[in-house]
Structure formats: C-alpha cells, structure tokens
Design a protein around this motif. Structure first.
Motif, mmCIF file in Angstrom:
data_model
loop_
_atom_site.group_PDB
_atom_site.id
_atom_site.type_symbol
_atom_site.label_atom_id
_atom_site.label_comp_id
_atom_site.label_asym_id
_atom_site.label_seq_id
_atom_site.Cartn_x
_atom_site.Cartn_y
_atom_site.Cartn_z
ATOM 1 N N UNK A 1 18.111 61.769 -118.363
ATOM 2 C CA UNK A 1 19.107 60.492 -117.843
ATOM 3 C C UNK A 1 19.352 58.944 -117.595
ATOM 4 N N UNK B 1 20.430 55.527 -116.464
ATOM 5 C CA UNK B 1 22.200 54.796 -116.246
ATOM 6 C C UNK B 1 21.623 53.518 -115.582
ATOM 7 N N UNK B 2 22.600 52.805 -117.322
ATOM 8 C CA UNK B 2 22.114 51.221 -117.008
ATOM 9 C C UNK B 2 23.042 50.219 -116.862
ATOM 10 N N UNK B 3 23.499 49.078 -117.024
ATOM 11 C CA UNK B 3 24.900 48.305 -116.964
ATOM 12 C C UNK B 3 25.086 47.482 -118.699
ATOM 13 N N UNK B 4 23.635 48.527 -119.845
ATOM 14 C CA UNK B 4 25.194 48.179 -120.878
ATOM 15 C C UNK B 4 24.012 49.829 -122.075
ATOM 16 N N UNK B 5 24.091 49.393 -123.430
ATOM 17 C CA UNK B 5 24.068 51.093 -123.532
ATOM 18 C C UNK B 5 22.410 50.977 -124.185
ATOM 19 N N UNK B 6 21.666 50.169 -123.753
ATOM 20 C CA UNK B 6 20.084 50.158 -124.879
ATOM 21 C C UNK B 6 19.925 48.946 -124.297
ATOM 22 N N UNK C 1 17.913 47.793 -121.270
ATOM 23 C CA UNK C 1 18.007 47.013 -119.985
ATOM 24 C C UNK C 1 17.184 48.284 -118.954
ATOM 25 N N UNK C 2 17.010 47.958 -117.654
ATOM 26 C CA UNK C 2 16.502 48.425 -116.761
ATOM 27 C C UNK C 2 17.111 49.428 -116.444
ATOM 28 N N UNK D 1 19.291 51.746 -113.658
ATOM 29 C CA UNK D 1 19.926 51.212 -112.425
ATOM 30 C C UNK D 1 19.569 52.606 -111.591
ATOM 31 N N UNK E 1 25.434 57.203 -107.381
ATOM 32 C CA UNK E 1 25.286 56.844 -108.607
ATOM 33 C C UNK E 1 24.283 57.995 -108.664
ATOM 34 N N UNK F 1 24.365 61.219 -111.154
ATOM 35 C CA UNK F 1 23.114 61.643 -112.547
ATOM 36 C C UNK F 1 22.230 63.032 -111.937
#
Lengths: 338, 745
Positions: free
Chosen positions: A229, A231-236, A238-239, A241, A312, A316
């Motif tokens: 899973x 989780x990042x700042x856009x849906x694909x 991106x590194x 978070x 988060x 997660x």
C-alpha cells in the motif's frame, strides 16, 4: 555535471578492480538515478564503470527453493517475471507502485537498492546538506520537511529512503549478494541500508568497490496474504509519503507469521520484529493491527511539516494489514484503495 | 458570410498536428546554426545580499570554455528602465541580468558560462566559485503582509478594484447570515513541458535571428532591440512553436538577455536553455491571502460582499492581476467593498499564469458561496440564481452576452445534480465517501488590436500571417479555418504563418484574446482580398458577375458564383488574370470596438461540476467526474476548444489537489524545483471530463462573436472540487491544494 571517463567492464572482477582502486569511480547500470544526480552536481564521479554487459540479468531458482534475481534484471522484468508474480507477488506489486514504465524499463535491481534520497536539500547543491557535504548542516530539519522521516532520524539528517522495491525486499527478508576485492559476501536486507546517525553521507553498508551481484529471495509463503500500500500526493508517479509492505502467513484463523516494512518514513525500509511478533498467534483484527501500528510508531518524531505522517503511517499499517489478512491486495493499476 | 465551406464551428484536426507528433515542429532549443556555442546559467545560492567575489578561473581552464560572463565583464546595455520594459511588464524597474553585484532573489542568474559544447559548459558552470555577503531576506507573506500597500501605479490592462458601493461593513453587521473566512491558494509555477530557451543565430553583419521560447515574438524582438541598442531591422525573433507556456513566456526571460549578450560579445551563434530547476527562478502565480465576508438574508440574497486580497510581488515591480473584482461581477449586491494590496517579498516578480487573478479569486468566492449555501440551506445553484446579475454592477454596464444561467442548467442536467442529497457525508461507495460540488467560472473576453496579412496566388493558394503565437492552443488551425471560410477555399490550400516578428503586428498571445484578435485580423485581411478579387471578376470581359454586388455572390471552391444562379461563376484564376495580377495581397488591422467597450462588459462564463471520492481514512482524493459547461460565444473549432477546456480543468485539478511551490523561508528559496516533487496531475489522476459548449449568441465583441477559451477552463474547477470534498466529508479546507495532511487534520 563534471568531466568523467567511461569504461565498459568485461568481467565482474575487472569491474570491481576498476572501482576499488579509484575512490572517484562508480558503477553505472540503468543510470536512472546516478545520471540525474550528476546533472545536479550531487554526484561527481570521475570514472564510470559500465556494468550493463555483465552476465547478471538472470532470474534463477536457488537450491533452497528461493529465487536469485540478478543485479541487472530490470525492474520491469522482475515485476513481470511469472515466478516472482506467483511466489513473491508482494515484490512485483511494490515495483509496479514505483516510477513509470520508462524508468522501470531502464532501472535495475541492483541500482534500485542504491537509490538516493529525494530530500529537496540533498538534490539542491545551492543549499547545505550533511548527506551531500558532511558538516554543512541539515536545513530540512527546520525547513520544508513534509516528505521527511519520522523514524530513526538524527540531528544530522532526516532524509528518507525512496525505493518501493526495497520495502518489499525488507519484508521478504531478501539477501543481497555482493562481490568485492576479497571475494563475495551476503548482506541481509535488514543490514543493507543504514540509519543516518552522524554519517548520513553513507546510505548503505556496501563498501566502496563492492558490486551487487544478485538479490536472493528466500523461500516464502506470502503469495496469498500480502499487500503493498503506497500513499502519495498524486495517484501515480510520486514517491511515497508512507508505504507499507505487509505479508502474513495465516494458519486457520490465526496469524502464524507476519512481516511488515514501512517506506517513506525513515532512512531505510523500517522493520520492527517485536511489532511483527505481536501478531503471531493472533486473529486478524483492526484493534490488534492498531496496537501494532502504535507500537511501531512509539518513537516516531515529527518535524514542522510532517506530523501528519505519523497519523498516516498508523492508518496505512492498519489498512495494509487488513488488506493482507483479507487476501485483497492493493491493485497497482486501479488507484482505488480496496 | 462565413459559411462558405463551413469549417468554422465544425471540429477540425490541428493543421500542425502531424508536424508535432513527427517531431518536424521545431522549438527554440532545436534550431541549429553553424559554429553554435552553448551557454549555461549559474544561479545564485542566496536570496539577498552581494557577490563579493567570483572566481571563474577553474571554469575558464576547462578546455572548450569560451567565456564566463558575470556582472564584472558584461557588456554595456541600455541605461533607462523603460528600455527593459516589455509590453506586459508591471510598473517598476525590470530585473536586469548580471547588472551589478546585488543579489535580489534566490536562483538569480549570476553568471553565464559559454563553451563549445553543452556538456563542457555544464561542467564549467559547476566550477564557478562565488562568494557572497548575505543580507536578511524576507519571503514569508505572513511577515510581509503588515507592510502591504495598494499599488500606487496601475498595471496597464488590469482593472483595479471598483470604488466601494453602499456600506458593506454595516450591511455585514446587520446581515442575518454571515460567512467570514480566509482563503489561500499556494504559489504555483507554470512548468510548461518545454523549458525556456533561446537560440541566437549571429549572422554576418551582426544581424540576429533569435529562436526564443516566447508567447510574443515581437515582444522579445523589441526588448532585445531596446536593451542592446540594436535597430529592430537587425533583430528577428522566430518562434513558430511553443511547447506550452501558460503565461511564463509572456515576458522576455533572462536566458534571452544572456544569449543575446553573449552572441553580440562573441560574435557567434549561441544557445541558452534553462534547466528544469531554473524554471523555478523567474515568475510564478503569487501566493495570495484572501479574506471574504458575505452577509446574506435567510433567503440567501447577498446584502454585503467584502473581498480583500494581499498578494506577493517583488521589491522591484508591482505585479498586479484581477483577484477580487469577480465577486461582485458574478453576484448582485448593493453593498460591496473590494480591496487589493501587494506585499513585497524577496523573490522574482510574479508572472501571469493561466487565468491570472481569476483562477485564485474565483476559487475563493466560489468556496465562500458554497459555505453560504450550507449556512442558508439553499441549493448551491439556486443560491447563485437568486444572486444572479444581468449587469456589471460596478461599471453600470450590460453584458455583451451572458448564458451563465444556461451553463448552470445544462451542466446540472448532464451531471445529474438534481439527484444530489445536500447533506455532507450522505453518499458512500465502499471505503470512499462520494461528494458532488459545483462552482462558477468567469473570464474576461478581451480583444486586442492585431494586424494580419493575406496573400492569394493564382494557383489558388492562400497564405495568412500575423506575428501572434500558438502556445499549443490551436491558433494555426483556427486562422486556417477562418481564412478558408472567408475566401471559400479548402483548408488544405491555406497556410497560416505566425510566431515571427517580421510578420504583421500582434500583441503577445495571452488573456485568451488571440482567437478574437488574430482571428478578426485574418478575417478582415481575407475580406479585403475577397473584395479585390470580386472587383477583378466583375471587370472581366463578359463577366457573368458584371451586374452583381458582393452581397449577391458566394465564394466557394476557388470560384465566385452568383448565389441565386450557381452556374454563373468566375474562377479566382480567371479573375486574377482579368485584373492582370498573379497575387492579391492585403494587410489589415482589427481593433476592439470602442463603442462596445463603452457600453458593455464582455465575459465568458462556465458552470463546473465535480464528483470526488475520498478515502477518508487515508486522505486520498480521486476526482472521478467533471462536467464543465462553458458559454464563450462562437466556438471556432470545437475540437481544439475542447482540448483547451480539458487542459484548463486538469490545471484546476492540480490547483485543487497538488500544485504548490514550497518556499523555504530560512533560505528564501523554492525547494521542490523538479517535476518529481512539484506535482502536476498525471494520467492516473484524470478520470472523466465532460466539456459542454453552451450556445451563446455574441454579436458585439467582434464580427465572429468569439470570446476565447484558453483560460475559462481552469476558473472555478478548484472550487468545485473543494466544494465536492466538503460534500463528501464535511471538511471545509480553505487552503489549496487540498493535500493528505490537510484532509487528515
């Protein structure tokens, strides 16, 4: 960028010899990170030893029933290998969560292990950074640190390790085989990456001149109850978070074995064996997962912008363990979280 | 009159599409020249202070390095500020690269390293040693806002806030329902795909041909000529294609200055390309603190509007955009007070970015209106209809056309708005909360004086030209359509030439005005050609058109024919032969109607509807559906126009959820200066976007009734998404972008 010379190595021995004798030399394979860092004057090697022609691009069965993934196997080839997909779907999923198809086509297994942090300050040679220039300071600690670490930080560095693949490898307890001037040795994933301490300039326990040959995946039975899973700042693209690799072996109604590794929160993939032990022999339940999350994060420390990461990460972990327990791993194509 | 082949109003492929996808289209850094040298810019590491020393010896020692230009050895350039002012410059003293030892912002160009090869220049640039004496900088608007001021000199073309009407403060106190909040939209950088670049080709005799990344070839040309004291005949700027700009190419940027300076000094051709991180070292969409107070009755009717904005600018220029005026432009209210102030921070001057002012100002007012809808229990569309205005109340003018009501109605129908349960958190699908929100969009319909030339040759080919640009919007295509329809020829027989300073005079491409302005100019020039052609046709011996007037004929398929008797016709070739000419040329100007602007205000409008799905547990938002109903007068090419709205909506999704240039106030520096860390939406972020062009009869702004669509698509989108997130979650986030950390709070 600096001036550098380029040599193509014809053998592993030659490659090791070229680098070990020259402190300014580096191996280069896919180059997806190193070239970038050279353009930004973060890395300034004077010699590049191209290892792409070496015979390290096979995925082989090991005697013990595991798989040995050659250092030059591309991320794309590893993620789509039927054996990896069938026996180590966690790894396949983690690789597919990272980068883009173009990058995964070029990036290699060995290179992925050596990705350097995406800390803004590390990447900007116009600013101080202890990792880039030891002793200059860590402006991230009191600057823009939304993407930075919450676990295992030091006064010298709060950068995170950026790889997705490594988070899965940590959970799978992979072993890194390396060749050096004195022969070969094996390094467990747990010991491969380091915490920053007072030497944040050193990312891994690989010695200069040692070359990664392969990553060995031990026999494992995490093909059913797993998830990656991210989780990042856009849906694909991106590194992370926060990312969580979770793998469970479920025996009847109880968890026989649990593996849990976190990405995006520390200078290395973060594992906590005591937390994993808390799950052993337990029934899967959100309450239990929350306890485990709290335990893992007991020493988490936030900076000005990244307190949200603690919360988060907790969420997660619970979600990932629930996904794994239910046998409903996160799809990396459908961006909807299951 | 424009019906001949009926290209206008019908979806057309881009005439330059093939060149673009095959790589034949050349961009500023792709033009080559013999003996080309390469320049790399060295950027300052500090935000404010003084350069105490520059040691370029190591750089100069690299074989292949030609020169290192700094403030110590730069060439002399113009003395007066006015020489550096370009046609879009705000009031103030424009930044001068390498002017002196002062560092006035982080990332400022402090040296240009020129070498025989790009890589050599890049290597040498890393060896330039610069020592600084640092001064205290200030980049935090929250500290700078205490010194905020109303700009004393107005920026040309930017409407200042209107004088207050009624007593907004007292009306707010008395109002039964009050909304009072602060709204923020983060700093954004334009980040076009193509970085800024200039290839300066040094020709014999010192004449320069410059391929610049610019939205205005003539703007760059006049800047170069005036700064370097050159005759405008000796400077030609040729920029046929632009790889996106969004406003970043409006002003001549420092790479142009540096490339020209080096070319003139070295008397050879040179190319300077900015790196991606250097794309964060000039203009940006300024951070703006907006405070909105709405007072209303229980019926939702507005009794008071107060909208105050404080926005960053640089210490050397008073950048201005229209942020607050939209609140009263959109809604009827008798008590209105709008203020706009600037706060100086030690960054480069902001630059217009797609829908400057409106993109952020409308985001604030449309979020506040949603809050009012909830405070009064009135449906958000109904609330807007109750406050609908048919006039521009601040200026006491009517609108040239305004089909916003139809936008609300048609958009709502397409979206299925009537099925919305207004209760927040009332819709769920699995883990995700579902929310529906809407907002209004508005942008000014502007026309600028523009010239164009049309040349018809005997072979039936028509060339139209103007110095305007195509920043990806489809200008080539619409000019081709207009020309073909005006003269009754096939689009295949028309060539449009733009992006060259030697062509007829045009302003920069910006403000969504190009379709109306260059389009009208091309139409007018083609009409003149048409009249000349008709005159020749009538003069022909035994002309079947001898007794016809131009109203009685049709131009089609390379012929002039009697509308009532299409068998009577004269071919263009016959007419030209009769006139004894082998080409007919006309250059014309099109200007906005003064009469219209004195009596009317012209705006395009939209209604944006958004569906979001929020994983509340993890703070992840997906924008699964957008419907954008746009009324923008005549839509010349529904295909390229739709692309403009799609792009605008994607821009809006970025503003709503992702885009933020992060300043480190300790260092006074933007830190996430890469496309890895400055997030714009990727394909995975984009689901369904439904664009509707609402029919709107426009007959006052220009003969074709064009309003332009380059910017309207972004306006309102972020608010619609923010409002949908509120509907989904019950969380009102007034600080855009709405990122995970804010949703988890």
């Amino acid at each position: 960028m600096n001036r550098f010379s380029y040599v193509r190595a014809e053998s592993i021995d030659e490659a090791v010899r070229e680098v070990v004798t020259d402190p300014t030399a580096r191996f280069i394979a896919g180059g997806t990170n190193l070239i970038d860092l050279m353009k930004y004057n973060v890395e300034r090697p004077e010699r590049l030893i191209d290892i792409t022609r070496l015979p390290l691009n096979e995925i082989e069965e090991t005697d013990g029933g595991g798989l040995r993934v050659g250092a030059l196997v591309t991320n794309d080839a590893a993620a789509h290998d039927p054996r990896i997909q069938a026996r180590y779907p966690l790894l396949s999923s983690a690789i597919m969560a990272g980068a883009s198809p173009q990058l995964r086509n070029a990036a290699t297994t060995g290179g992925n292990l050596l990705q350097r942090t995406r800390c803004y300050y590390f990447y900007d040679s116009g600013t101080p950074c202890n990792k880039r220039e030891p002793g200059t300071g860590c402006p991230a600690s009191f600057g823009r640190n939304r993407i930075h670490a919450i676990l295992g930080t030091s006064n010298h560095c709060i950068a995170t390790h950026p790889s997705d693949m490594c988070v899965a490898l940590a959970a799978l307890e992979a072993v890194v085989h390396v060749a050096g001037p004195d022969g070969t040795r094996a390094i467990s994933m747990a010991d491969f990456h380091r915490l920053p301490g007072d030497t944040p300039e050193i990312d891994t326990n690989l010695r200069h001149g040692e070359m990664i040959l392969a990553v060995e995946l031990p026999p494992a039975d995490f093909g059913t109850n797993y998830t990656y899973l991210k989780l990042r700042d856009r849906l694909s693209y991106a590194f992370a978070l926060v990312s969580v690799a979770a793998a469970l072996r479920i025996d009847g109604r109880t968890i026989a074995e649990a593996r849990l590794a976190l990405g995006g929160v520390a200078h290395k993939p973060w594992r906590d064996s005591e937390a994993e032990n808390m799950l052993r022999g337990q029934a899967a339940s959100a309450e239990r997962f929350a306890d485990v999350a709290d335990y893992i994060l007991r020493d988490a420390k936030a900076f000005d912008d990244n307190a949200f990461k603690i919360d988060l990460a907790r969420r997660a972990i619970v979600t990932a363990l629930s996904q794994a327990a239910a046998g409903t791993p996160q799809s990396q194509t459908d961006k909807r979280i299951q | 009159m424009l019906q001949a082949n009926g290209y206008i109003g019908v979806p057309q492929n881009r005439v330059d599409g093939r060149a673009k996808v095959t790589g034949a289209a050349q961009y500023a850094a792709e033009f080559d020249a013999p003996n080309l040298a390469y320049g790399i810019v060295v950027s300052s590491a500090i935000a404010k202070g003084r350069i105490t020393s520059i040691d370029a010896s190591a750089a100069l020692a690299v074989p292949g390095v030609i020169q290192v230009f700094t403030h110590e050895n730069r060439s002399r350039t113009a003395w007066f500020d006015r020489s550096y002012r370009d046609e879009t410059a705000p009031p103030g003293s424009p930044f001068r690269p390498l002017y002196d030892d002062a560092v006035v912002y982080s990332g400022q160009p402090v040296a240009l390293v020129v070498a025989e090869e790009y890589e050599i220049a890049a290597c040498a640039a890393s060896l330039v040693q610069i020592e600084y004496e640092t001064d205290t900088h200030l980049t935090d608007i929250d500290l700078a806002k205490n010194e905020a001021y109303a700009p004393p000199r107005k920026r040309s073309g930017v409407k200042e806030p209107p004088s207050p009407r009624g007593d907004a403060e007292e009306a707010f106190v008395q109002a039964p329902v009050k909304i009072h909040h602060e709204y923020r939209v983060a700093i954004e950088h334009h980040n076009p795909m193509e970085p800024h670049a200039s290839t300066v080709i040094y020709q014999e005799g010192g004449k320069l041909v410059i391929h610049d990344k610019t939205q205005g070839a003539q703007n760059s040309q006049s800047y170069v000529a005036s700064v370097f004291g050159l005759s405008s005949d000796d400077v030609q700027v040729v920029a046929p294609f632009v790889g996106g700009a969004f406003g970043s190419g409006l002003r001549p940027q420092y790479q142009l200055f540096l490339a020209v300076m080096a070319a003139l000094e070295l008397k050879r051709s040179i190319r300077v390309v900015l790196t991606r991180d250097q794309m964060f070292t000039f203009g940006y969409r300024p951070l703006t603190i907006q405070t909105i107070s709405l007072g209303a009755g229980p019926d939702g009717k507005l009794q008071s509007i107060m909208h105050d904005a404080i926005q960053t600018t640089s210490p050397w220029e008073d950048y201005q955009e229209v942020v607050v005026n939209w609140s009263n432009l959109l809604y009827h209210c008798d008590n209105v007070k709008l203020t706009y102030k600037l706060a100086q921070v030690d960054t480069y001057t902001p630059i217009d970015m797609r829908a400057p002012g409106a993109a952020i100002g409308v985001t604030a007012i449309e979020t506040a209106m949603d809050e009012l809808a909830y405070a009064t229990g009135i449906d958000p569309i109904e609330l807007r209809l109750r406050n609908y205005t048919e006039t521009d109340e601040a200026n006491k003018k009517g609108f040239t056309s305004k089909e916003l009501r139809a936008c609300y109605q048609i958009g709502a129908e397409r979206f299925g708005w009537s099925k919305r349960n207004p209760e927040p958190r009332s819709m769920r699908d699995g883990r995700e909360l579902v929310g529906w929100g809407m907002a209004t969009g508005v942008w000014e319909a502007i026309m600028q004086k523009t010239a164009a030339r049309a040349v018809l040759t005997q072979d039936g080919k028509l060339e139209v030209s103007s110095a305007t640009a195509d920043i990806g919007t489809g200008t080539y295509t619409i000019l081709t359509q207009i020309a073909a329809d005006t003269l009754g020829v096939n689009m295949e027989d028309v060539t449009a030439r733009i992006g060259d300073s030697s062509l007829p005079k045009s302003p920069v491409q910006g403000g969504s005005w190009t379709a109306a302005s260059a389009g009208s100019a091309v139409q007018t020039a083609c009409q003149t050609v048409r009249e000349k052609l008709f005159k020749y046709a009538r003069q022909m011996d035994d002309s079947p058109l001898a007794n016809a007037s131009i109203e009685q004929v049709t131009f089609a398929n390379g012929k002039i024919l009697l509308t009532n008797d299409p068998s009577s016709s004269v071919t263009f070739a016959q007419a030209m032969q009769a006139g004894g000419v082998d080409r007919i040329e006309a250059e014309e100007k099109a200007s906005p109607s003064l009469q219209t602007s004195m009596s009317y205000s012209g705006y395009s409008h939209s209604a944006v509807f958004a569906e979001v799905r929020v994983d509340e547990g993890l703070g992840i938002v997906r924008v699964t559906r957008i419907v954008n109903a746009v009324a923008a007068g005549t839509i010349l090419n529904p295909k390229t126009a739709r692309s403009q709205i799609l792009g605008g909506v994607v821009f809006g999704i970025g503003m709503a959820l992702e885009e933020e240039s992060m300043l480190d106030h300790n260092l006074g520096r933007f830190m996430n200066h890469s496309l890895a860390e400055y997030h714009v939406p990727v394909n995975a972020d984009i689901y369904d976007i439904d664009v509707i062009f609402v029919s709107e009869h426009e007959d006052k702004l220009n003969p074709m009734g064009v309003k332009g669509v380059g910017e309207i698509g972004v306006v309102g989108t972020a608010a619609a998404i923010g409002n949908a997130i509120y509907h989904a979650t019950g969380k009102r986030i007034r600080d855009y972008p709405i990122t995970i950390d804010k949703l988890l709070k």
